[in-house]
Design an enzyme around this catalytic site. Structure first.
Site, PDB file in Angstrom:
ATOM      1  N   MET A 244    -117.790  64.515  14.867  1.00 47.82           N
ATOM      2  CA  MET A 244    -118.088  63.501  15.883  1.00 47.82           C
ATOM      3  C   MET A 244    -119.390  63.877  16.598  1.00 47.82           C
ATOM      4  SD  MET A 244    -114.262  62.934  17.462  1.00 47.82           S
ATOM      5  CE  MET A 244    -113.601  64.565  17.362  1.00 47.82           C
ATOM      6  N   GLU A 246    -122.973  65.365  17.960  1.00 47.70           N
ATOM      7  CA  GLU A 246    -124.335  65.438  17.419  1.00 47.70           C
ATOM      8  C   GLU A 246    -125.168  66.337  18.332  1.00 47.70           C
ATOM      9  OE1 GLU A 246    -125.619  61.378  17.063  1.00 47.70           O
ATOM     10  OE2 GLU A 246    -124.124  60.952  15.508  1.00 47.70           O
ATOM     11  N   PRO A 247    -126.337  66.773  17.869  1.00 49.74           N
ATOM     12  CA  PRO A 247    -127.138  67.654  18.733  1.00 49.74           C
ATOM     13  C   PRO A 247    -127.437  67.019  20.098  1.00 49.74           C
ATOM     14  CG  PRO A 247    -128.031  67.647  16.509  1.00 49.74           C
ATOM     15  CD  PRO A 247    -126.950  66.608  16.527  1.00 49.74           C
ATOM     16  N   ALA A 298    -120.113  51.044  21.098  1.00 52.36           N
ATOM     17  CA  ALA A 298    -118.939  51.780  20.605  1.00 52.36           C
ATOM     18  C   ALA A 298    -118.218  50.999  19.494  1.00 52.36           C
ATOM     19  CB  ALA A 298    -117.991  52.076  21.762  1.00 52.36           C
ATOM     20  N   PRO A 360    -105.713  62.435  21.852  1.00 54.49           N
ATOM     21  CA  PRO A 360    -104.675  63.026  22.717  1.00 54.49           C
ATOM     22  C   PRO A 360    -103.869  64.131  22.032  1.00 54.49           C
ATOM     23  CG  PRO A 360    -104.719  60.660  23.020  1.00 54.49           C
ATOM     24  CD  PRO A 360    -105.663  60.966  21.892  1.00 54.49           C
ATOM     25  N   GLU A 362    -104.816  65.952  19.511  1.00 58.46           N
ATOM     26  CA  GLU A 362    -105.748  67.074  19.307  1.00 58.46           C
ATOM     27  C   GLU A 362    -105.829  67.895  20.594  1.00 58.46           C
ATOM     28  OE1 GLU A 362    -109.608  65.956  17.842  1.00 58.46           O
ATOM     29  OE2 GLU A 362    -110.624  67.546  18.939  1.00 58.46           O
ATOM     30  N   GLN A 456    -108.911  92.509  33.848  1.00 55.46           N
ATOM     31  CA  GLN A 456    -109.237  93.381  34.974  1.00 55.46           C
ATOM     32  C   GLN A 456    -108.258  94.562  35.033  1.00 55.46           C
ATOM     33  OE1 GLN A 456    -111.776  93.266  36.884  1.00 55.46           O
ATOM     34  NE2 GLN A 456    -111.232  94.615  38.588  1.00 55.46           N
ATOM     35  N   GLY A 483    -112.957  69.714  22.106  1.00 57.88           N
ATOM     36  CA  GLY A 483    -111.866  68.741  22.264  1.00 57.88           C
ATOM     37  C   GLY A 483    -112.141  67.795  23.430  1.00 57.88           C
ATOM     38  N   ASN A 486    -113.660  69.674  29.861  1.00 53.96           N
ATOM     39  CA  ASN A 486    -112.584  69.444  30.830  1.00 53.96           C
ATOM     40  C   ASN A 486    -112.949  68.406  31.895  1.00 53.96           C
ATOM     41  OD1 ASN A 486    -110.882  71.023  29.432  1.00 53.96           O
ATOM     42  ND2 ASN A 486    -110.577  72.569  31.029  1.00 53.96           N
TER      43      ASN A 486
HETATM   44  C1  LIG Z   1    -116.831  76.279  18.851  1.00 59.77           C
HETATM   45  C2  LIG Z   1    -116.953  74.789  18.874  1.00 59.77           C
HETATM   46  C3  LIG Z   1    -116.344  74.048  17.889  1.00 59.77           C
HETATM   47  C4  LIG Z   1    -116.480  72.657  17.878  1.00 59.77           C
HETATM   48  N1  LIG Z   1    -115.939  71.940  16.838  1.00 59.77           N
HETATM   49  C5  LIG Z   1    -116.231  70.608  16.737  1.00 59.77           C
HETATM   50  C6  LIG Z   1    -115.848  69.868  15.583  1.00 59.77           C
HETATM   51  O1  LIG Z   1    -115.205  70.395  14.650  1.00 59.77           O
HETATM   52  N2  LIG Z   1    -116.189  68.557  15.511  1.00 59.77           N
HETATM   53  C7  LIG Z   1    -116.886  67.927  16.499  1.00 59.77           C
HETATM   54  O2  LIG Z   1    -117.158  66.746  16.379  1.00 59.77           O
HETATM   55  N3  LIG Z   1    -117.268  68.602  17.606  1.00 59.77           N
HETATM   56  C8  LIG Z   1    -116.966  69.927  17.745  1.00 59.77           C
HETATM   57  N4  LIG Z   1    -117.376  70.626  18.848  1.00 59.77           N
HETATM   58  C9  LIG Z   1    -118.149  69.934  19.880  1.00 59.77           C
HETATM   59  C10 LIG Z   1    -117.419  69.755  21.195  1.00 59.77           C
HETATM   60  O3  LIG Z   1    -116.407  68.811  21.098  1.00 59.77           O
HETATM   61  C11 LIG Z   1    -118.492  69.408  22.233  1.00 59.77           C
HETATM   62  O4  LIG Z   1    -119.224  70.602  22.474  1.00 59.77           O
HETATM   63  C12 LIG Z   1    -117.920  68.863  23.518  1.00 59.77           C
HETATM   64  O5  LIG Z   1    -117.366  67.597  23.326  1.00 59.77           O
HETATM   65  C13 LIG Z   1    -119.000  68.777  24.616  1.00 59.77           C
HETATM   66  O6  LIG Z   1    -120.142  68.140  24.141  1.00 59.77           O
HETATM   67  P1  LIG Z   1    -121.597  68.825  24.327  1.00 59.77           P
HETATM   68  O7  LIG Z   1    -121.517  70.220  23.872  1.00 59.77           O
HETATM   69  O8  LIG Z   1    -122.603  67.948  23.708  1.00 59.77           O
HETATM   70  O9  LIG Z   1    -121.803  68.871  25.893  1.00 59.77           O
HETATM   71  P2  LIG Z   1    -122.409  67.695  26.823  1.00 59.77           P
HETATM   72  O10 LIG Z   1    -121.806  66.406  26.486  1.00 59.77           O
HETATM   73  O11 LIG Z   1    -123.880  67.804  26.821  1.00 59.77           O
HETATM   74  O12 LIG Z   1    -121.842  68.177  28.232  1.00 59.77           O
HETATM   75  C14 LIG Z   1    -122.280  69.407  28.815  1.00 59.77           C
HETATM   76  C15 LIG Z   1    -121.452  69.660  30.048  1.00 59.77           C
HETATM   77  O13 LIG Z   1    -121.679  68.622  30.995  1.00 59.77           O
HETATM   78  C16 LIG Z   1    -120.522  68.376  31.741  1.00 59.77           C
HETATM   79  N5  LIG Z   1    -120.085  66.964  31.546  1.00 59.77           N
HETATM   80  C17 LIG Z   1    -120.106  66.243  30.401  1.00 59.77           C
HETATM   81  N6  LIG Z   1    -119.584  65.024  30.588  1.00 59.77           N
HETATM   82  C18 LIG Z   1    -119.225  64.976  31.894  1.00 59.77           C
HETATM   83  C19 LIG Z   1    -118.631  63.974  32.720  1.00 59.77           C
HETATM   84  N7  LIG Z   1    -118.313  62.771  32.228  1.00 59.77           N
HETATM   85  N8  LIG Z   1    -118.407  64.264  34.015  1.00 59.77           N
HETATM   86  C20 LIG Z   1    -118.742  65.470  34.531  1.00 59.77           C
HETATM   87  N9  LIG Z   1    -119.311  66.444  33.798  1.00 59.77           N
HETATM   88  C21 LIG Z   1    -119.558  66.215  32.510  1.00 59.77           C
HETATM   89  C22 LIG Z   1    -119.454  69.346  31.221  1.00 59.77           C
HETATM   90  O14 LIG Z   1    -119.456  70.506  32.023  1.00 59.77           O
HETATM   91  C23 LIG Z   1    -119.950  69.667  29.833  1.00 59.77           C
HETATM   92  O15 LIG Z   1    -119.469  70.923  29.358  1.00 59.77           O
HETATM   93  C24 LIG Z   1    -117.210  72.012  18.901  1.00 59.77           C
HETATM   94  C25 LIG Z   1    -117.799  72.765  19.921  1.00 59.77           C
HETATM   95  C26 LIG Z   1    -117.697  74.141  19.898  1.00 59.77           C
HETATM   96  C27 LIG Z   1    -118.381  74.918  20.986  1.00 59.77           C
END
Ligand SMILES: Cc1cc2nc3c(=O)[nH]c(=O)nc-3n(C[C@H](O)[C@H](O)[C@H](O)COP(=O)(O)OP(=O)(O)OC[C@H]3O[C@@H](n4cnc5c(N)ncnc54)[C@H](O)[C@@H]3O)c2cc1C
Length: 507
Positions: A244, A246-247, A298, A360, A362, A456, A483, A486
C-alpha cells in the site's frame, strides 16, 4: 526437550540427578544449534531455555549454535548464576568425576511465564486452541528458534520455513476454508500463532503478515476463478505481501500515485514505487494498491495481484532497520509491468474500500502480538529482579521495584483483557473499526512503554545488543507506526465521538 533422553519425563528433582553420570560424548550430542549444554566444575547444565531468559541472552553464552559456550559463560558469571536464573537446568555430573549435585541457591528465584504473570485467567481460548498452541510451540522450538539468529543476520527468513509451516497448518493453510483445501480454523488460531512467535522471542518472523494481513484479499475479495488459480500456491506456503505505502505517501492512502494505465490488450501497465514492503524480497505474490482512475481519488484505487516473475518488478532496496531484523522490508519498483485483467482483486475502483475492510483485523493482529510481547517483557523482568542480588538481598525486595512491576502488571492485565474481548468479537464478525484501532493504539503504545520500563530493571544487561528485553523494546517501537500510525488510529476512535479528522480542505 533433549533432557528427556536422560531424565525420563524431565521432572525429577535436582537432588536425585546427582546420580546421573554423563560422558562427554553424550553431552556433546546436546551441543547442536537447538540445544546448549555447558559443563561447569564437572556438572552438566542444560541452558537451552536459559538463553532466552538470561538478560544478555545469546550475546554472552551462545555466540554460535553448536559451539561449546562454557568459556563465554564463565567469563561473565559464576556457576551459581545458572541456578539462580534457571533452577531446573542441572542435568547430571560427568562420568568419572567426583562432582556432586549443586546446592540450591538460598534465594530460589521465581519462574513466571507469560500466562502466570496475569491475575485473571484468560477465557478467550478453548482446549483446541491450547492444543494447537502446544504443537506450534514445539514447531518453533524445533525449526525456527535454532535458526533464528541466522535469519536475523541474513535479514530474511528462509522460504522453506513458510512452506513447512503451511504444511503443518501454521501459515496460510489455517485460514484457508476447508472447502478450498485448507484447514478452515477459526481466527483465534491466528492469534495463538502470533502470541507464540512473540513469546519465543521470534517476533521478526512476521508470520501475521501472510496470515492476517494478506490472505483475506485472496479468500474474501477474489473471484472463484482467482481462488482456484492462486490457492494451490498459498496452500504450499508461498510468501505473500501487501503493498500500500509509497515513498511519498503512507498514512494518507487516498493519495497514492502508483499508476495502472489500461493497456490496449486488456489489463494494465503499472508504473510506480512501493515503500516499506515487508517480505518484498521473497514474496511470490504481492497485492498492490494502484490508481486505475486518477480522476476519482480514493474511488479510483484498485488492488492488483503482481507476481514476482512478471517483467519490470524489482526489489530495488532492502532496508536495514533498528529492529525486526529477521523480516525484510523493501522498496519495490514497478516499471511497465503488464498485469492481466484476471489479476484484479474483486472489482475495479474498490481498492480503498477493501483496504479499509481488511485493516481492522490486521490492526488487531498487531495488538495481539504487542500484548504477547508486553507479557513476556514483564515475566522476564519479574524473574530477573527476584534473582538479581542487590543491597544484601535482591532487587525484588526494593519497594520501588515492586511497585513499578505492580503498575506494569495492572496495565498489562487491562490491555490483555481488552484485546481478548476484541479477539472474541472478531471471531463473531463483530469487530468494529474503532475497537480495532483502540486495541492497536493501546497495545502498541503499552508494549513499548512496558519493554522500556522493564529494560530499566535489567540495568546494563538490558542494554546489551541482542538482550531479550532490549530486543522486545526495539521490535515494539515500530508497532506504533506500521499498520497505520497510532495518530491515525486516534482519528478513527475520535470519529465515534462525532469529530471529523482535521484536513486542509476543511480549515
Ligand atoms: C518495518 C515496517 C514494515 C512495513 N510493512 C509494510 C507493508 O508490508 N506494506 C505496506 O504497505 N506498508 C508497510 N509499512 C508502512 C507503514 O504502514 C507506514 O510506515 C505507516 O502507515 C506510516 O506511513 P509513513 O511512514 O509514510 O508516515 P507518514 O504518513 O509520513 O506519517 C509520519 C508521522 O506523521 C504523523 N501522522 C501521520 N498522519 C497523521 C494524522 N492523521 N494525524 C496526526 N499525525 C499524523 C504520525 O506520527 C506518523 O508516524 C511498513 C513500515 C515499516 C516501518
Amino acid at each position: 526437550m533433549a533432557q528427556s533422553s536422560f531424565l525420563g519425563d524431565g521432572k525429577a528433582k535436582r537432588e536425585s540427578l546427582g546420580s546421573v553420570r554423563l560422558t562427554r560424548a553424550e553431552v556433546a550430542k546436546h551441543c547442536t544449534a537447538g540445544d546448549c549444554w555447558v559443563i561447569v566444575n564437572d556438572r552438566v547444565y542444560d541452558v537451552t531455555g536459559f538463553l532466552d531468559e538470561h538478560p544478555a541472552g545469546r550475546n554472552i553464552i551462545l555466540l554460535h549454535g553448536g559451539k561449546d559456550c562454557t568459556k563465554e559463560f564463565l567469563e561473565v558469571h559464576s556457576e551459581d548464576y545458572i541456578l539462580a536464573f534457571a533452577p531446573n537446568s542441572f542435568v547430571g555430573c560427568l562420568e568419572g568425576s567426583s562432582a556432586l549435585a549443586p546446592k540450591k541457591p538460598a534465594n530460589v528465584p521465581v519462574h513466571f511465564d507469560s500466562s502466570k504473570i496475569l491475575a485473571l485467567k484468560r477465557n478467550v481460548y478453548g482446549d483446541e486452541h491450547e492444543a494447537y498452541r502446544a504443537s506450534f510451540r514445539t514447531f518453533l522450538q524445533k525449526y525456527v528458534q535454532p535458526e533464528y539468529a541466522k535469519f536475523e543476520a541474513k535479514g530474511v527468513v528462509d522460504r522453506e520455513v513458510y512452506s513447512k509451516m503451511a504444511q503443518e497448518g501454521f501459515y496460510l493453510t489455517l485460514g484457508i476454508p476447508s472447502a478450498c483445501g485448507g484447514r478452515g480454523l477459526d481466527w483465534k488460531h491466528n492469534c495463538v500463532v502470533v502470541e507464540e512467535v512473540e513469546d519465543l522471542g521470534c517476533g521478526g518472523l512476521f508470520v501475521n503478515l501472510g496470515n492476517d494481513m494478506v490472505l483475506s484479499y485472496f479468500t474474501e475479495s477474489c473471484t472463484n476463478e482467482q481462488r482456484a488459480r492462486w490457492l494451490p500456491k498459498l496452500r504450499r506456503g508461498a510468501v505473500i505481501a501487501v503493498a500500500m505505502s509509497e515513498p511519498e505517501v503512507g498514512s494518507d492512502l487516498g493519495q497514492l500515485s502508483c499508476r495502472a494505465t489500461p493497456s490496449p490488450n486488456g489489463g494494465w501497465t503499472v508504473n510506480g514505487r512501493k515503500m516499506w514492503i515487508s517480505s518484498g524480497a521473497v514474496a511470490e505474490l504481492t497485492v498492490v494498491a494502484c490508481v486505475t482512475d486518477p480522476t476519482k481519488g480514493a474511488k479510483g484505487i484498485s488492488m492488483l495481484v503482481i507476481e514476482s516473475e512478471m517483467p519490470g518488478v524489482s526489489c530495488a532496496k532492502r532496508f536495514g532497520k533498528l529492529g525486526k531484523h529477521a523480516s525484510d522490508t523493501c522498496l519495490i519498483t514497478l516499471e511497465d509491468v503488464h498485469v492481466p485483467r484476471e489479476n484484479l482483486v474483486g472489482e475495479e475502483g474498490k481498492g480503498f474500500q477493501y483496504m479499509m475492510q481488511h485493516l481492522p483485523r490486521e490492526r488487531l493482529s498487531i495488538a495481539v502480538a504487542s500484548m504477547a510481547a508486553a507479557r513476556r517483557a514483564l515475566a522476564l523482568a519479574v524473574n530477573y529482579v527476584h534473582g538479581r542480588a542487590a543491597f544484601g538481598a535482591n532487587l525484588g525486595t526494593l519497594q520501588a521495584v515492586q511497585q513499578e512491576l505492580a503498575k506494569i502488571r495492572t496495565e498489562v492485565q487491562v490491555g490483555t483483557t481488552f484485546v481478548d474481548r476484541c479477539i472474541a468479537d472478531a471471531c463473531q464478525k463483530q469487530l468494529s473499526a474503532e475497537a480495532a484501532s483502540m486495541a492497536k493504539f493501546f497495545a502498541t503504545d503499552l508494549s513499548f512503554r512496558v519493554a522500556d520500563r522493564c529494560q530499566q530493571l535489567f540495568g546494563g544487561y538490558g542494554y546489551l545488543k541482542n538482550s531479550p528485553i532490549g530486543k522486545i523494546m526495539v521490535d515494539q517501537r515500530v508497532t506504533r507506526v506500521y499498520g497505520g500510525a497510532n495518530e491515525v488510529q486516534l482519528e478513527i476512535i475520535s470519529k465515534g465521538l462525532g469529530f471529523k479528522p482535521q484536513r486542509a480542505s476543511r480549515l
